[in-house]
Scaffold this motif. Sequence first.
Motif, PDB file in Angstrom:
ATOM      1  N   ARG A 185      -7.221   9.993 -11.640  1.00 42.47           N
ATOM      2  CA  ARG A 185      -7.486  11.143 -12.019  1.00 42.47           C
ATOM      3  C   ARG A 185      -7.245  11.553 -13.505  1.00 42.47           C
ATOM      4  NH1 ARG A 185      -2.439  14.126 -11.527  1.00 42.47           N
ATOM      5  NH2 ARG A 185      -0.981  12.636 -10.462  1.00 42.47           N
ATOM      6  N   TYR A 229      -3.352  17.044  -6.305  1.00 38.14           N
ATOM      7  CA  TYR A 229      -2.927  17.252  -7.784  1.00 38.14           C
ATOM      8  C   TYR A 229      -3.770  17.344  -8.707  1.00 38.14           C
ATOM      9  CZ  TYR A 229       1.250  15.178  -5.238  1.00 38.14           C
ATOM     10  OH  TYR A 229       2.283  15.170  -4.421  1.00 38.14           O
ATOM     11  N   GLN A 248      -6.549   9.494  -6.564  1.00 37.73           N
ATOM     12  CA  GLN A 248      -5.373   9.963  -6.776  1.00 37.73           C
ATOM     13  C   GLN A 248      -5.038   9.150  -8.277  1.00 37.73           C
ATOM     14  OE1 GLN A 248      -3.358  12.214  -6.492  1.00 37.73           O
ATOM     15  NE2 GLN A 248      -1.252  11.695  -7.162  1.00 37.73           N
ATOM     16  N   ASN A 249      -5.342   7.741  -8.197  1.00 39.84           N
ATOM     17  CA  ASN A 249      -4.836   6.632  -9.201  1.00 39.84           C
ATOM     18  C   ASN A 249      -6.007   6.845 -10.394  1.00 39.84           C
ATOM     19  OD1 ASN A 249      -2.663   6.055  -7.417  1.00 39.84           O
ATOM     20  ND2 ASN A 249      -4.170   4.069  -6.836  1.00 39.84           N
ATOM     21  N   GLY A 264      -6.581  14.506  -7.494  1.00 41.38           N
ATOM     22  CA  GLY A 264      -6.336  13.751  -6.655  1.00 41.38           C
ATOM     23  C   GLY A 264      -5.732  14.257  -5.449  1.00 41.38           C
ATOM     24  N   PRO A 277      -3.726   7.611  -0.853  1.00 40.44           N
ATOM     25  CA  PRO A 277      -4.160   8.275  -1.833  1.00 40.44           C
ATOM     26  C   PRO A 277      -5.885   8.136  -1.912  1.00 40.44           C
ATOM     27  CG  PRO A 277      -3.640   5.798  -2.364  1.00 40.44           C
ATOM     28  CD  PRO A 277      -3.395   6.349  -0.940  1.00 40.44           C
ATOM     29  N   TRP A 321      -0.184  21.324  -8.626  1.00 37.66           N
ATOM     30  CA  TRP A 321      -0.228  20.611  -7.487  1.00 37.66           C
ATOM     31  C   TRP A 321      -0.553  21.748  -6.392  1.00 37.66           C
ATOM     32  CZ3 TRP A 321       3.164  21.822  -3.382  1.00 37.66           C
ATOM     33  CH2 TRP A 321       4.370  22.433  -3.976  1.00 37.66           C
ATOM     34  N   MET A 359      -3.215  13.315  -1.797  1.00 36.65           N
ATOM     35  CA  MET A 359      -2.363  12.156  -1.064  1.00 36.65           C
ATOM     36  C   MET A 359      -2.552  12.680   0.193  1.00 36.65           C
ATOM     37  SD  MET A 359      -1.246   9.726  -2.934  1.00 36.65           S
ATOM     38  CE  MET A 359       0.145   9.154  -1.845  1.00 36.65           C
TER      39      MET A 359
END
Length: 107
Positions: free
Chosen positions: A58, A94, A55-56, A44, A52, A85, A46
Amino acid sequence: MKKLFVCSIIIVFAFGCASLPLEIPNVSNMEYDELGEGVGSATGIMLLNLIPIRQNTRFKRAYQAAVASKGGDQLLNPVIITERWFWAYVLNGYITTVKGTVIKFRK
């Protein structure tokens, strides 16, 4: 001054993000075969530390990749084995890696 405050509030809410809770399914009383250990990872990003990009989801995508690595239906005892990361000039990335025993339900 009031316009600056209103603009600041709008920007804060415009860049806010939310996601659904991660639900890991339980193994029911169905019979299954163990296919071996599966490992999967997902990344993910940022962008500008505000936006994002994948990201949410992953953790869910890493879980699904671990299940797909052995062609199964679900994981037993899923574990997050690494959370790494990386940094670039305009983004943070990440990487999550999940492992567990892959199972296939009998029909």
